[in-house]
Design a protein around this motif. Structure first.
Motif, PDB file in Angstrom:
ATOM      1  N   ILE A   1      -9.149  -7.485  62.910  1.00  0.00           N
ATOM      2  CA  ILE A   1      -8.508  -6.361  63.589  1.00  0.00           C
ATOM      3  C   ILE A   1      -7.157  -6.822  64.113  1.00  0.00           C
ATOM      4  O   ILE A   1      -7.066  -7.583  65.079  1.00  0.00           O
ATOM      5  CB  ILE A   1      -9.387  -5.820  64.729  1.00  0.00           C
TER       6      ILE A   1
ATOM      7  N   ARG B   1     -14.212  -8.200  59.206  1.00  0.00           N
ATOM      8  CA  ARG B   1     -13.007  -7.386  59.337  1.00  0.00           C
ATOM      9  C   ARG B   1     -12.117  -7.994  60.402  1.00  0.00           C
ATOM     10  O   ARG B   1     -12.557  -8.278  61.517  1.00  0.00           O
ATOM     11  CB  ARG B   1     -13.367  -5.947  59.709  1.00  0.00           C
TER      12      ARG B   1
ATOM     13  N   THR C   1      -7.419  -2.117  59.192  1.00  0.00           N
ATOM     14  CA  THR C   1      -8.156  -3.362  59.391  1.00  0.00           C
ATOM     15  C   THR C   1      -8.117  -4.163  58.093  1.00  0.00           C
ATOM     16  O   THR C   1      -8.013  -3.609  57.002  1.00  0.00           O
ATOM     17  CB  THR C   1      -9.618  -3.102  59.797  1.00  0.00           C
TER      18      THR C   1
END
Length: 633
Positions: free
Chosen positions: A630, A628, A609
């Motif tokens: 992804i 984050r 990530t």
């Protein structure tokens, strides 16, 4: 009246079996406690591991408006012949399995007050409230909750003659029976302690809401909103493997779970965005937090973030916080101060083998600021001794940056005496200087803008880029010998240089000039031709602060901020590792706040990530935010 000993079952005593003993009488309490233990364990499983609702393939207790006045149907969801083991309408309520064999209307229920004395007598015998007429709810209440009321009661032979054992003509054991009724009440809340229609030992669950219309008592199909939880199912283990690619046992331990829900990921893709976690502050503060590039994954499965601000008596100090990568949903821990006393700022850090972190920062804020370092675990940094990196009297030494190769930490900084970038090498294993005489000049080029970035290549060399008069200079420093090679100056005014070293031993340098974000790659033995990878998307667009990472598939992800429109937002773009092309037609937006989001910095985590940190004034003050991104799981 059945004569039954008082129940001896207490779940807090944690008894799980009743065992007979030789020569000891058996009493009813022993047998009954055994039954209570078994029922408790089954109910606990259904309540905590399955939940309330209608099982998959069932449609029990559906509330349907049919146009009747102050009445509606309670449907069993069963058509044709009824198989009481499989096809009967069901609902799990607080671990109790409730069954409905046939469709009835609300007013047809035996305890409905429209049945007069028979309903009142039965309600009194069972110690439960009557089912009130819907018209008894004040007309001013426009929302009616329909809910299921479940309880259990004792049934004796006086009520059910079949419990008399025919062969002996005497009573058999008494029975417990599960009863249910559907009730209505004003509003949307279930009965609770103190309400007239609440009873202890009863279980309640919502079934539907009915929207009431002024002057019209009918309940039409469109007036009913179904509130039942439906399609309860314990899925097969291979479903977890097929969808998430992880073993069921690992998934149950919380391992291998996606950082965000699949629904959120799919919705992001449909909006033309990349899936990401929500924006969150590292440490919410009413004061300004000045962010640089001071972020690093440590050796213990965590990520440390650092910044500086003036919240300690108005004096600038360096602070840091850590997040555990195994429990990222809990967020960053409470920040701690790395420095104290006089003003300190401009931190950078690296994680060393073991628990130590190496912090470098500026000490002082006048024309004679110095560069200092601390080496210690995060919890011990505040009390750790400051070691001067460079403290030349009358010289402003600022903007430190540290890179580690083996046992050597190379600390770069800007010196106002020469207006050039210098470095000094620190052996972090024995805490001694390799450059005993002091700092060494990195380049003879005069710096401008005091902007610098560096990264360690696969061969251990440190690739650095910084702004100089007339453009930007990039080079490679061998931290063992101190030699510099592959030195190149790129023309045109530059800002925000950023360096990325890839696994294929390429080095990328990104920077911003008046045309846009440009990228140049050192490949093989030389620098290639520079390319424009991001152009302003409007005449008022202003690009800045590129930062790039490489994922495990070899894709490069470039993040930057664009100040077009009402505010500054973050964007991301990918370079395909196979074609080598940048997806210039499809940059993805990362933030949409009406406030300014700027100066992003990206890191790639062990789970692939991408962590994005940036500075935002969403609360009025400048705070450090993160999310984050992804890109693969």
């Amino acid at each position: 009246m059945a004569v039954i000993s008082q129940s001896t079952f207490d779940p807090l005593r944690r008894f799980v079996r009743v065992r007979l003993q030789q020569g000891v009488p058996i009493v009813d309490a022993d047998v009954n406690e055994r039954e209570d233990i078994q029922k408790f364990e089954l109910r606990a499983f259904l309540k905590w591991f399955v939940g309330d609702g209608v099982p998959e393939g069932n449609d029990g207790f559906r509330i349907v408006g049919t146009g009747l006045a102050n009445d509606f149907e309670i449907r069993s969801g069963v058509t044709g012949s009824v198989d009481p083991l499989a096809m009967i309408g069901r609902y799990l309520v607080d671990g109790l399995d409730v069954m409905i064999e046939k469709t009835v209307t609300y007013t047809q229920q035996e305890l409905h007050e429209s049945h007069g004395a028979s309903a009142a007598d039965k309600a009194a015998a069972w110690n439960v409230p009557l089912i009130r007429k819907m018209e008894s709810i004040p007309a001013s209440e426009h929302t009616i909750l329909v809910h299921l009321d479940v309880w259990e009661r004792l049934v004796t032979p006086s009520e059910d003659p079949d419990l008399i054992f025919a062969g002996l003509g005497t009573e058999s054991c008494a029975r417990w029976k599960r009863e249910w009724v559907v009730r209505t009440r004003a509003g949307t809340e279930l009965p609770k302690t103190g309400d007239e229609d609440f009873r202890p030992q009863h279980a309640y669950t919502p079934l539907a809401l009915i929207a009431r219309r002024d002057g019209d008592a009918r309940v039409l199909p469109g007036d009913v909103t179904d509130l039942r939880q439906q399609r309860l199912l314990v899925p097969p283990a291979n479903l977890i493997e097929d969808v998430l690619g992880t073993e069921p046992a690992d998934y149950r331990r919380g391992q291998g779970r996606p950082p965000i829900s699949l629904r959120a990921a799919i919705n992001a893709l449909l909006r033309g965005e990349l899936p990401s976690t929500p924006d969150a502050p590292v440490a919410a503060s009413t004061g300004n937090q000045v962010m640089g590039r001071a972020f690093a994954f440590d050796q213990s499965g965590g990520l440390v973030a650092s910044w500086y601000g003036g919240e300690t008596g108005g004096v600038e100090q360096v602070a840091a916080a850590r997040i555990d990568l195994s429990t990222v949903k809990e967020g960053f821990g409470a920040p701690s101060l790395v420095t104290s006393g006089g003003p300190h700022g401009e931190p950078h850090l690296v994680a060393l083998p073991g628990e130590d972190l190496l912090f470098v920062y500026r000490s002082g804020s006048s024309a004679s600021a110095d560069v200092m370092l601390k080496q210690a675990p995060l919890a011990g940094l505040g009390a750790a001794v400051e070691t001067p990196v460079s403290a030349v009297a009358g010289t402003n030494e600022t903007l430190p940056f540290v890179a580690v190769t083996g046992d050597v930490a190379t600390i770069f900084f800007h010196s106002s005496a020469t207006n050039r970038w210098q470095y000094r090498r620190w052996r972090h294993t024995d805490k001694t200087w390799a450059d005993t005489a002091g700092a060494v000049e990195l380049s003879n080029q005069t710096a401008t803008g005091r902007q610098f970035h560096a990264a360690v290549g696969q061969d251990g060399g440190i690739w650095a880029a910084f702004t100089v008069q007339g453009g930007m200079q990039a080079l490679r420093l061998d931290p063992k010998s101190g030699t510099v090679d592959h030195q190149e100056t790129f023309a045109n005014q530059r800002t925000d240089p950023s360096v990325l070293c890839t696994r294929e031993q390429d080095t990328w340098v990104f920077s911003v000039d008046p045309v846009g974000v440009k990228a140049i790659r050192f490949h093989g033995t030389d620098w290639e031709q520079e390319n424009l990878v991001v152009s302003p998307n409007s005449e008022i667009s202003s690009l800045g602060h590129p930062s790039a990472v490489e994922d495990q598939d070899g894709s490069i992800w470039l993040v930057w901020n664009d100040a077009s429109g009402h505010a500054t937002d973050l964007f991301v773009m990918q370079r395909d590792p196979v074609s080598g092309e940048w997806d210039v037609l499809h940059p993805r937006r990362l933030t949409t706040s009406p406030k300014d989001d700027l100066a992003p910095f990206a890191l790639i985590a062990p789970d692939n990530t991408i962590w994005i940190f940036w500075s935002s004034n969403r609360t009025g003050a400048q705070n450090v935010y993160y999310k984050r991104l992804i890109t693969a799981v």
